[in-house]
Design a protein around this motif. Structure first.
Motif, PDB file in Angstrom:
ATOM      1  N   UNK A   1       1.100  40.204 -60.897  1.00 15.80           N
ATOM      2  CA  UNK A   1       1.421  40.988 -62.096  1.00 15.80           C
ATOM      3  C   UNK A   1       1.179  40.159 -63.350  1.00 15.80           C
ATOM      4  N   UNK A   2       1.689  38.924 -63.354  1.00 14.90           N
ATOM      5  CA  UNK A   2       1.499  38.051 -64.519  1.00 14.90           C
ATOM      6  C   UNK A   2       0.013  37.779 -64.761  1.00 14.90           C
ATOM      7  N   UNK A   3      -0.738  37.581 -63.682  1.00 17.94           N
ATOM      8  CA  UNK A   3      -2.173  37.318 -63.812  1.00 17.94           C
ATOM      9  C   UNK A   3      -2.905  38.525 -64.381  1.00 17.94           C
ATOM     10  N   UNK A   4      -2.597  39.707 -63.844  1.00 21.69           N
ATOM     11  CA  UNK A   4      -3.301  40.917 -64.266  1.00 21.69           C
ATOM     12  C   UNK A   4      -2.954  41.324 -65.697  1.00 21.69           C
ATOM     13  N   UNK A   5      -1.692  41.148 -66.078  1.00 20.16           N
ATOM     14  CA  UNK A   5      -1.242  41.626 -67.383  1.00 20.16           C
ATOM     15  C   UNK A   5      -1.413  40.611 -68.502  1.00 20.16           C
ATOM     16  N   UNK A   6      -1.216  39.331 -68.194  1.00 20.00           N
ATOM     17  CA  UNK A   6      -1.111  38.333 -69.261  1.00 20.00           C
ATOM     18  C   UNK A   6      -2.146  37.214 -69.183  1.00 20.00           C
ATOM     19  N   UNK A   7      -2.997  37.226 -68.185  1.00 25.42           N
ATOM     20  CA  UNK A   7      -4.044  36.222 -68.096  1.00 25.42           C
ATOM     21  C   UNK A   7      -3.521  34.853 -67.711  1.00 25.42           C
ATOM     22  N   UNK A   8      -4.388  33.863 -67.847  1.00 20.20           N
ATOM     23  CA  UNK A   8      -4.060  32.511 -67.395  1.00 20.20           C
ATOM     24  C   UNK A   8      -2.919  31.898 -68.188  1.00 20.20           C
ATOM     25  N   UNK A   9      -2.863  32.153 -69.490  1.00 24.36           N
ATOM     26  CA  UNK A   9      -1.803  31.570 -70.320  1.00 24.36           C
ATOM     27  C   UNK A   9      -0.444  32.133 -69.905  1.00 24.36           C
ATOM     28  N   UNK A  10      -0.374  33.442 -69.728  1.00 24.95           N
ATOM     29  CA  UNK A  10       0.879  34.047 -69.296  1.00 24.95           C
ATOM     30  C   UNK A  10       1.256  33.623 -67.894  1.00 24.95           C
ATOM     31  N   UNK A  11       0.262  33.435 -67.026  1.00 32.90           N
ATOM     32  CA  UNK A  11       0.540  32.998 -65.662  1.00 32.90           C
ATOM     33  C   UNK A  11       1.210  31.626 -65.651  1.00 32.90           C
ATOM     34  N   UNK A  12       0.816  30.747 -66.556  1.00 34.75           N
ATOM     35  CA  UNK A  12       1.436  29.423 -66.604  1.00 34.75           C
ATOM     36  C   UNK A  12       2.926  29.519 -66.921  1.00 34.75           C
ATOM     37  N   UNK A  13       3.285  30.410 -67.829  1.00 38.12           N
ATOM     38  CA  UNK A  13       4.707  30.610 -68.145  1.00 38.12           C
ATOM     39  C   UNK A  13       5.433  31.171 -66.925  1.00 38.12           C
ATOM     40  N   UNK A  14       4.802  32.135 -66.267  1.00 39.58           N
ATOM     41  CA  UNK A  14       5.429  32.737 -65.087  1.00 39.58           C
ATOM     42  C   UNK A  14       5.604  31.712 -63.971  1.00 39.58           C
ATOM     43  N   UNK A  15       4.611  30.875 -63.743  1.00 40.56           N
ATOM     44  CA  UNK A  15       4.711  29.859 -62.698  1.00 40.56           C
ATOM     45  C   UNK A  15       5.823  28.860 -62.996  1.00 40.56           C
ATOM     46  N   UNK A  16       6.072  28.608 -64.284  1.00 38.51           N
ATOM     47  CA  UNK A  16       7.199  27.740 -64.638  1.00 38.51           C
ATOM     48  C   UNK A  16       8.520  28.373 -64.199  1.00 38.51           C
ATOM     49  N   UNK A  17       8.635  29.701 -64.386  1.00 39.56           N
ATOM     50  CA  UNK A  17       9.832  30.415 -63.917  1.00 39.56           C
ATOM     51  C   UNK A  17       9.948  30.317 -62.400  1.00 39.56           C
ATOM     52  N   UNK A  18       8.836  30.556 -61.704  1.00 41.95           N
ATOM     53  CA  UNK A  18       8.833  30.521 -60.237  1.00 41.95           C
ATOM     54  C   UNK A  18       9.239  29.142 -59.725  1.00 41.95           C
ATOM     55  N   UNK A  19       8.781  28.100 -60.396  1.00 38.86           N
ATOM     56  CA  UNK A  19       9.037  26.736 -59.919  1.00 38.86           C
ATOM     57  C   UNK A  19      10.521  26.393 -59.903  1.00 38.86           C
ATOM     58  N   UNK A  20      11.309  27.023 -60.768  1.00 35.76           N
ATOM     59  CA  UNK A  20      12.746  26.722 -60.841  1.00 35.76           C
ATOM     60  C   UNK A  20      13.614  27.857 -60.323  1.00 35.76           C
ATOM     61  N   UNK A  21      12.998  28.952 -59.915  1.00 35.96           N
ATOM     62  CA  UNK A  21      13.742  30.164 -59.566  1.00 35.96           C
ATOM     63  C   UNK A  21      14.660  29.945 -58.363  1.00 35.96           C
ATOM     64  N   UNK A  22      14.075  29.593 -57.216  1.00 32.53           N
ATOM     65  CA  UNK A  22      14.877  29.380 -56.010  1.00 32.53           C
ATOM     66  C   UNK A  22      15.801  28.179 -56.173  1.00 32.53           C
ATOM     67  N   UNK A  23      15.293  27.123 -56.789  1.00 34.95           N
ATOM     68  CA  UNK A  23      16.101  25.923 -57.007  1.00 34.95           C
ATOM     69  C   UNK A  23      17.401  26.260 -57.725  1.00 34.95           C
ATOM     70  N   UNK A  24      17.312  27.065 -58.768  1.00 38.33           N
ATOM     71  CA  UNK A  24      18.488  27.365 -59.591  1.00 38.33           C
ATOM     72  C   UNK A  24      19.416  28.368 -58.918  1.00 38.33           C
ATOM     73  N   UNK A  25      18.893  29.532 -58.561  1.00 41.80           N
ATOM     74  CA  UNK A  25      19.753  30.614 -58.076  1.00 41.80           C
ATOM     75  C   UNK A  25      20.321  30.323 -56.696  1.00 41.80           C
ATOM     76  N   UNK A  26      19.480  29.867 -55.777  1.00 39.65           N
ATOM     77  CA  UNK A  26      19.955  29.635 -54.417  1.00 39.65           C
ATOM     78  C   UNK A  26      20.924  28.464 -54.337  1.00 39.65           C
ATOM     79  N   UNK A  27      20.709  27.434 -55.147  1.00 44.30           N
ATOM     80  CA  UNK A  27      21.632  26.298 -55.131  1.00 44.30           C
ATOM     81  C   UNK A  27      23.014  26.717 -55.611  1.00 44.30           C
ATOM     82  N   UNK A  28      23.067  27.474 -56.695  1.00 42.75           N
ATOM     83  CA  UNK A  28      24.358  27.924 -57.222  1.00 42.75           C
ATOM     84  C   UNK A  28      25.081  28.811 -56.212  1.00 42.75           C
ATOM     85  N   UNK A  29      24.366  29.778 -55.640  1.00 41.12           N
ATOM     86  CA  UNK A  29      25.012  30.709 -54.721  1.00 41.12           C
ATOM     87  C   UNK A  29      25.379  30.047 -53.398  1.00 41.12           C
TER      88      UNK A  29
END
Length: 324
Positions: free
Chosen positions: A116-144
Motif C-alpha cells: 500500500x505504501x509503495x503503490x500510494x506514496x512511492x519510494x520516499x513514503x515507503x521509507x517512512x512506512x518501513x521505519x514504522x514496521x521496523x519498530x512495530x512488533x518491538x514496541x507493541x509486543x514487548x509492552x503487551x
C-alpha cells in the motif's frame, strides 16, 4: 485504490480460504492444527524475522517525529483498551485484556502495508512506512508481553492462595518476558545491531528464508482457526475490535500528526499505517496464551474485509487535511 492493492487483498483472502478448506478435511480438523501452525510461526519463523529486522535497523536515519506521531497514540490506545478490558475481565481469563489490546492495535503493516505504501506514496513514503514496521512488533509486543505475563503471575498467585514476595513476582515476570519467542530475538537483534557488525551471509540467508514463511503460515493458520471456531458467537466483539482498529486508531494518529505539524507525505503514510486491518500477530498472541482465538480470528477477517471500504475514506480525509 490501485488494482495492485485489490490483488493483494485477494491473495490474502484466497490464502485464508485455502486454510479454511484444509480445516474442513479430516487431516486438519480441530483447533490443534491451527495451534501447531501458529506455534511454528511464533517459535521458529517469527523470531528469525524479528532478529533479522532488528539487527538491520539504522537508528540514525529513522524519521523520529513521524514515529512519535504514530507510536504515542497507538500505544496509548492499546493501553486504554487493555485497562478497560482488565477492569471487566473475569479472574479466569487473565490473558483476555492483552489479547484484545493487541487485536485492536496491531496492524498488518508488513504484508498489506508495504505494498500500500509503495503503490500510494512511492519510494520516499515507503521509507517512512518501513521505519514504522521496523519498530512495530518491538514496541507493541514487548509492552503487551510484559503486561500479560504480569497478569498471569498474579492469577497464578491468586489460584494458589498464596501471595509470593513482590521481588519473586517481579523476577518471574521479567524472566517470562525476556525469555519469550518474540521479545528475546528482538533484544538479541538489538544487541547485534549495536556491535555494528553485518549478519554473516549464510546466516542472513537462513534468517531470510525462515522469515519469509511467517506470512503464509499465519494466513493458513487464520483459515484453519476460522474453520474451527467460525464467526458465530465472536462476531459482535470482533466487529467492535475491528472498528477500533480501522476508525479510532487512525483518527488518533491523524490528530497527533497534525499536532506535530508533520509534512503531508509523512502524515499520510503514518495514518494509512494506523488504518491497516488487524495483523496475524493477534492470532499468534491469542494462541500463545490460549485466549480468545476465535475472536482474534474473526477480527482479522472482518477488519480485512472492511478495509476495502475504510481505506478510501481515509485517503479522502487525508486529501482534505493535506491540501488546505
Amino acid at each position: 485504490m490501485p488494482s495492485v492493492l485489490f490483488l493483494k487483498l485477494l491473495a490474502i483472502f484466497v490464502t485464508i480460504a485455502i486454510g479454511w478448506a484444509a480445516g474442513r478435511t479430516k487431516a486438519f480438523s480441530g483447533g490443534e492444527a491451527a495451534r501447531i501452525l501458529s506455534n511454528a510461526a511464533f517459535f521458529v519463523f517469527a523470531p528469525a524475522l524479528l532478529f533479522r529486522a532488528t539487527a538491520r535497523i539504522d537508528f540514525q536515519t529513522l524519521p523520529w517525529r513521524a514515529l512519535l506521531a504514530f507510536f504515542v497514540p497507538v500505544v496509548l490506545w492499546m493501553l486504554a483498551v487493555y485497562v478497560w478490558q482488565r477492569r471487566r475481565a473475569a479472574a479466569s481469563a487473565p490473558a483476555l485484556p492483552a489479547v484484545r489490546a493487541i487485536t485492536v492495535a496491531f496492524g498488518n503493516n508488513a504484508q498489506l502495508g508495504i505494498p500500500i505504501a509503495t503503490a500510494l506514496f512511492g519510494e520516499v513514503g515507503l521509507q517512512v512506512h518501513l521505519a514504522v514496521v521496523s519498530l512495530h512488533a518491538l514496541t507493541l509486543l514487548t509492552i503487551l508481553t510484559l503486561l500479560v505475563e504480569r497478569d498471569l503471575a498474579h492469577a497464578q498467585a491468586q489460584a494458589s492462595g498464596q501471595r509470593p514476595p513482590l521481588l519473586h513476582t517481579l523476577l518471574l515476570v521479567v524472566r517470562n518476558t525476556v525469555i519469550h519467542p518474540i521479545v528475546l530475538p528482538v533484544l538479541a537483534g538489538m544487541a547485534w545491531n549495536f556491535t555494528g557488525l553485518p549478519i554473516p551471509g549464510p546466516v542472513d540467508e537462513v534468517l531470510l528464508m525462515l522469515g519469509t514463511a511467517v506470512v503464509p503460515l499465519c494466513l493458513v493458520a487464520i483459515g484453519l482457526s476460522m474453520g474451527h471456531y467460525g464467526l458465530k458467537g465472536a462476531a459482535g466483539a470482533a466487529a467492535s475490535l475491528a472498528a477500533g482498529k480501522l476508525l479510532v486508531q487512525p483518527a488518533l494518529v491523524l490528530g497527533a500528526g497534525l499536532l506535530l505539524g508533520l509534512p503531508a507525505l509523512a502524515l499520510a503514510v503514518i495514518v494509512m499505517a494506523a488504518a491497516n486491518p488487524t495483523g496475524a500477530n493477534a492470532l499468534m498472541f491469542a494462541q500463545r496464551y490460549r485466549s480468545q482465538e476465535g475472536e482474534a480470528t474473526a477480527a482479522i477477517v472482518l477488519s480485512t474485509l472492511a478495509f476495502v471500504a475504510t481505506a478510501p475514506l481515509w485517503l479522502l480525509l487525508l486529501q482534505f487535511f493535506t491540501t488546505r
